[in-house]
Design an enzyme around this catalytic site. Structure first.
Site, short mmCIF file in Angstrom:
data_model
loop_
_atom_site.label_atom_id
_atom_site.label_comp_id
_atom_site.label_asym_id
_atom_site.label_seq_id
_atom_site.Cartn_x
_atom_site.Cartn_y
_atom_site.Cartn_z
N ALA A 60 0.85 -1.19 0.00
CA ALA A 60 0.00 0.00 0.00
C ALA A 60 0.88 1.23 0.00
O ALA A 60 1.97 1.22 0.57
CB ALA A 60 -0.87 -0.02 1.25
N GLY A 99 0.57 -5.14 0.69
CA GLY A 99 -0.57 -5.20 -0.24
C GLY A 99 -0.21 -5.88 -1.55
O GLY A 99 -1.08 -6.49 -2.19
N GLU A 102 -0.54 -9.37 -0.93
CA GLU A 102 -1.98 -9.66 -0.76
C GLU A 102 -2.68 -9.75 -2.13
O GLU A 102 -3.57 -10.57 -2.32
CB GLU A 102 -2.63 -8.60 0.14
CG GLU A 102 -2.20 -8.78 1.61
CD GLU A 102 -2.64 -7.65 2.51
OE1 GLU A 102 -2.36 -6.49 2.15
OE2 GLU A 102 -3.26 -7.91 3.55
N GLU A 122 4.18 -5.45 7.07
CA GLU A 122 3.37 -4.36 7.63
C GLU A 122 3.78 -3.98 9.05
O GLU A 122 3.75 -2.80 9.41
CB GLU A 122 1.88 -4.74 7.60
CG GLU A 122 1.21 -4.60 6.24
CD GLU A 122 1.37 -5.82 5.35
OE1 GLU A 122 2.25 -6.67 5.64
OE2 GLU A 122 0.63 -5.93 4.36
C1 3H9 Z 1 0.66 -2.37 3.33
O1 3H9 Z 1 0.90 -2.84 2.27
C2 3H9 Z 1 -0.68 -2.50 4.01
C3 3H9 Z 1 -1.59 -3.48 3.35
O2 3H9 Z 1 -1.51 -4.74 3.97
C4 3H9 Z 1 -3.03 -3.06 3.53
C5 3H9 Z 1 -3.55 -2.03 2.68
C6 3H9 Z 1 -5.01 -1.84 2.83
N1 3H9 Z 1 4.65 3.40 -0.03
O3 3H9 Z 1 13.37 1.85 -0.31
P1 3H9 Z 1 13.66 2.51 -1.61
C7 3H9 Z 1 9.18 4.55 -2.10
S1 3H9 Z 1 1.81 -1.44 4.20
C8 3H9 Z 1 5.09 4.56 -0.53
O4 3H9 Z 1 14.57 3.67 -1.61
P2 3H9 Z 1 14.83 0.03 -2.48
C9 3H9 Z 1 10.30 5.08 -1.24
O5 3H9 Z 1 9.83 6.06 -0.35
C10 3H9 Z 1 3.23 -1.44 3.12
N2 3H9 Z 1 6.32 4.71 -1.05
O6 3H9 Z 1 14.16 1.44 -2.70
C11 3H9 Z 1 11.27 5.62 -2.26
O7 3H9 Z 1 10.79 6.89 -2.66
P3 3H9 Z 1 11.78 8.04 -3.13
C12 3H9 Z 1 4.01 -2.69 3.24
C13 3H9 Z 1 7.14 3.66 -1.01
O8 3H9 Z 1 15.00 -0.54 -3.82
C14 3H9 Z 1 11.10 4.65 -3.42
O9 3H9 Z 1 9.84 4.00 -3.22
N3 3H9 Z 1 5.17 -2.61 2.42
C15 3H9 Z 1 6.74 2.43 -0.50
O10 3H9 Z 1 16.00 0.13 -1.57
C16 3H9 Z 1 12.18 3.60 -3.49
O11 3H9 Z 1 12.26 2.94 -2.23
C17 3H9 Z 1 6.40 -2.30 2.91
O12 3H9 Z 1 6.58 -2.14 4.10
C18 3H9 Z 1 5.44 2.32 0.02
N4 3H9 Z 1 4.94 1.18 0.53
O13 3H9 Z 1 13.76 -0.83 -1.67
C19 3H9 Z 1 7.52 -2.22 1.91
N5 3H9 Z 1 7.76 1.57 -0.61
O14 3H9 Z 1 12.43 7.52 -4.38
C20 3H9 Z 1 8.25 -0.91 2.06
C21 3H9 Z 1 8.76 2.24 -1.19
O15 3H9 Z 1 10.89 9.22 -3.32
N6 3H9 Z 1 9.26 -0.71 1.05
N7 3H9 Z 1 8.39 3.50 -1.44
O16 3H9 Z 1 12.77 8.20 -2.01
C22 3H9 Z 1 10.47 -1.33 1.05
O17 3H9 Z 1 10.73 -2.21 1.85
C23 3H9 Z 1 11.48 -0.90 0.06
O18 3H9 Z 1 11.14 0.40 -0.38
C24 3H9 Z 1 11.60 -1.81 -1.20
C25 3H9 Z 1 12.53 -1.13 -2.25
C26 3H9 Z 1 12.20 -3.14 -0.76
C27 3H9 Z 1 10.27 -2.03 -1.82
#
Ligand code: 3H9
Length: 688
Positions: A60, A99, A102, A122
């Site tokens: 999400a 998400g 999911e 999450e």
């Molecule tokens: C969820 O899913 C809830 C659901 O169950 C229910 C819903 C109803 N949102 O980390 P990076 C951005 S909760 C917004 O530097 P990497 C990040 O800010 C979510 N933005 O790259 C960055 O922006 P910027 C559960 C996000 O390659 C850019 O993407 N998911 C999100 O080192 C690049 O990110 C997580 O907890 C996000 N969810 O790593 C996963 N994710 O370029 C969280 C990333 O402007 N994310 N951005 O600085 C991660 O673990 C890492 O970002 C990922 C990529 C491994 C994906």
């Protein structure tokens, strides 16, 4: 258009496209729902859903979490996929997280690329899965694995997902493999929502609960996730989704989720400012001077990042010690499966150990990591400057010393910066990049580029005694020693800080690093110490007693062997004696009072650091305290926590403490300005 659709021979291709990680916001949810209707209207045989840019979806869009949810909600969209008569196949490349996972679980089938990862992280953002994850995952992989994945939040690789039954196949080209799936086989797969929930296992939940209380103490989301999984087992599928959604929405707006989101985005924002981009020197070969614990750790971090590394030591004994320490780090990485034998051999090939400075001649960067002696550092930097290329960057890993003074004696002071690593240097995420008065953009930019290469969180710091982190640490310890002297014990102090969320308190932590380091600092600072400031002599008495910490078997605690620590009555008596000599009566502080004092002391110091422009922003201080000093992440870092208390309330509390000791508790002018202007610390700027 965040979701694009096309069909070919009755196969639908749905692309999720919201760069860089296909975060799932309102537009993407809307697009997915339309894709379900489109596939049904066109009576397609199947839909293959995949992410653009080699990433399925990172979950999400957490940027939307501060506003009320917009329709369509993700559970509703995923139910439409799950219940559709057109079977969907998720072709997963890169990551499918939160998400994203999911979405994949609502599909009839999942095929993963070998290097892809899937998970429900999450809880690391202070929430629980909110679109069916707690109901679908146990149905797919069983209770044990689901509980582990959801409560710990750690994603898994493709092979593990395959063995767990979460994905049907691992293929180099998952989209092609999805196309090749036999229609009859696909037709036989039951929608996830029709799966039976696994049988309840009270023992499993009991053990998981105890484990979480120990490992993730203070954090709300993991325990709430466990509750939701457990309650969901006895509910019909759609009711399980409803109760999950309620808890997700409740946690999403709570303080822990807000704090964790703050750190998540602050970490991502920690990159070189725009004017520094593109000017960094490309570092292929780095020199580390000094192969002690810190130097060896830095050298190992550089080797692990693929650099050619030369370690310079003064003599053969130093070289041997460096080689042994780096060898042990390599072995530990091998044992933990972080690297394989071929990678270990490659690391060894890229390392040179030498006493000859001429070995530095081809390096682009040198980091000196010898003991804190200005004269020795001058000598080393001069030798490096004499042999290294004119544009090479010379960095010091000093924790306290004046980077400007080090630079001043060189022919080119612009090439000097501080690169302050934290022990163990190959593990700790923080890297303070210390900007001297004359440091060039190129040198600082090289520091940022190195941090990126090493996977560190870079924070720019100005020059002062201790920079950002150690300056706050010194005040933390001073406040701890003061409550100890005035009525407490080291173990009371430690317990209070552990209750707040630190993994260990200041005394146990100091026993680990050694009391002699802080002692050497106090001696260095003695000539410039404010004579009006109260000095607590207990730590000096410890040095006299030879209690230097774990390495001598005794420090603030005793370490009788077998790994445990025990309280030492001799240490407690020191404070009683010193209070007696000083003619002071002692007070009995409660745990919350101890904690309040230590936190206020740190916040006040941090505000001065921000005011002086040593830190660029409050969120940089949050990163320093979380990634370098064990401040609980789920409290958002020191300044975010302070903002949650309110600046006015902090000033009021400091003013009361200032009646006890006006010097130690002198209210930071920045805090006063913020309180008067009704500003938060996040909005605060240094004085001009
Ligand atoms: C969820 O899913 C809830 C659901 O169950 C229910 C819903 C109803 N949102 O980390 P990076 C951005 S909760 C917004 O530097 P990497 C990040 O800010 C979510 N933005 O790259 C960055 O922006 P910027 C559960 C996000 O390659 C850019 O993407 N998911 C999100 O080192 C690049 O990110 C997580 O907890 C996000 N969810 O790593 C996963 N994710 O370029 C969280 C990333 O402007 N994310 N951005 O600085 C991660 O673990 C890492 O970002 C990922 C990529 C491994 C994906």
């Amino acid at each position: 258009m965040q979701v694009t659709m096309r069909s070919e021979n009755h196969v639908g291709y749905v692309t999720l496209s919201n760069p860089p990680v296909n975060a799932i916001g309102q537009a993407l949810r809307q697009g997915l729902l339309e894709a379900v209707r489109w596939a049904e209207r066109d009576r397609l045989d199947r839909v293959i859903v995949f992410g653009a840019g080699g990433v399925f979806a990172a979950g999400a869009d957490a940027k939307e979490f501060d506003s009320p949810p917009q329709v369509p909600h993700l559970p509703e969209v995923l139910n439409a996929i799950d219940e559709s008569f057109v079977p969907w196949i998720a072709a997963i490349e890169g990551v499918a997280l939160g998400g994203g996972a999911e979405i994949a679980m609502a599909c009839r089938m999942r095929i993963m690329a070998p290097d892809a990862r899937i998970g429900l992280p999450e809880v690391t953002l202070g929430v629980i899965p909110g679109a069916g994850g707690t109901a679908r995952l146990p149905r797919l992989v069983g209770l044990q694995k689901a509980v582990e994945m959801i409560t710990m939040g750690k994603p898994i690789g493709a092979q593990e997902a395959r063995s767990a039954g979460l994905v049907h196949a691992v293929e180099d080209d998952p989209i092609e493999a999805a196309f090749m799936v036999n229609s009859e086989e696909l037709g036989c797969i039951v929608p996830t929502w029709e799966f039976h929930a696994p049988a309840h296992d009270p023992d499993l939940f009991h053990m998981a609960r105890e484990n979480l209380k120990a490992k993730m103490a203070g954090q709300e989301a993991p325990l709430r996730a466990l509750e939701v999984i457990e309650a969901g087992l006895s509910l019909p599928f759609h009711q399980a989704l409803t109760q999950e959604r309620q808890v997700f929405l409740e946690l999403k707006t709570g303080p822990q989720a807000k704090a964790l989101r703050h750190i998540f985005f602050a970490q991502r924002a920690a990159k070189a400012p725009a004017h520094l981009r593109g000017v960094a020197l490309e570092v292929r070969h780095a020199v580390v001077v000094g192969g002690g614990t810190m130097g060896a750790g830095i050298a190992y971090a550089l080797l692990a990042a693929g650099l050619q590394v030369t370690v310079l030591e003064a003599d053969a004994a130093g070289l041997q010690r460096a080689e042994d320490t780096i060898g042990k780090l390599t072995e530990a990485s091998l044992r933990r499966g972080i690297i394989d034998a071929a990678q270990a051999a490659d690391q060894r090939r890229r390392m040179t150990l030498s006493t000859q400075y001429s070995e530095a001649a081809s390096a682009q960067l040198a980091i000196e990591a010898v003991f804190e002696d200005m004269a020795v550092k001058h000598e080393i930097l001069a030798k490096l400057e004499a042999v290294m290329p004119a544009d090479a960057v010379l960095a010091t890993n000093t924790s306290y010393l004046d980077v400007n003074e080090m630079a001043a004696r060189l022919m080119d002071p612009t090439r000097v910066i501080g690169l302050h690593f934290f022990a163990p240097a190959h593990i700790m995420k923080l890297l303070e990049i210390v900007q001297g008065a004359q440091s060039s953009d190129r040198a600082i930019s090289t520091g940022y580029a190195l941090a990126k290469r090493l996977g560190k969180v870079p924070v720019l710091a100005g020059v002062c005694d201790g920079f950002i982190g150690n300056r706050i640490l010194a005040r933390y310890r001073e406040a701890a020693d003061t409550v100890f002297m005035d009525g407490s014990t080291p173990w009371d102090v430690d317990e209070a800080m552990v209750d707040f969320g630190y993994a260990m308190g200041p005394y146990e932590a100091q026993d680990l690093s050694g009391l002699d380091i802080a002692h050497a600092n106090r001696q260095r600072q003695a000539p410039t110490r404010d004579p009006n400031r109260r000095y607590i002599p207990i730590a000096d008495r410890m040095i006299e007693l030879g209690k230097l910490g774990r390495k001598t078997g005794a420090g603030w605690y005793r370490y009788p062997g077998g790994g445990g620590k025990v309280e030492d009555p001799i240490v407690a008596d020191l404070a009683i004696e010193e209070a007696h000599f000083a003619g002071m009566s002692r007070t009995d502080y409660s745990g919350p009072e101890i904690c309040r004092r230590l936190l206020l002391a740190m916040i006040n110091e941090a505000a001065d650091i921000l005011d002086a422009g040593i830190a660029q922003s409050a969120s940089d201080i949050d990163l320093v305290t979380v990634f370098g000093y064990g401040f609980p992440r789920w409290r958002g870092g020191l300044m975010d926590y302070a903002d949650s208390l309110g600046v006015k309330a902090i000033v009021a509390q400091l003013e009361i403490l200032a009646r006890e000791d006006p010097v130690a508790w002198k209210v930071s002018p920045l805090l006063r300005r913020c309180a008067e202007a009704g500003q938060s610390l996040a909005e605060a700027r240094p004085k001009l």
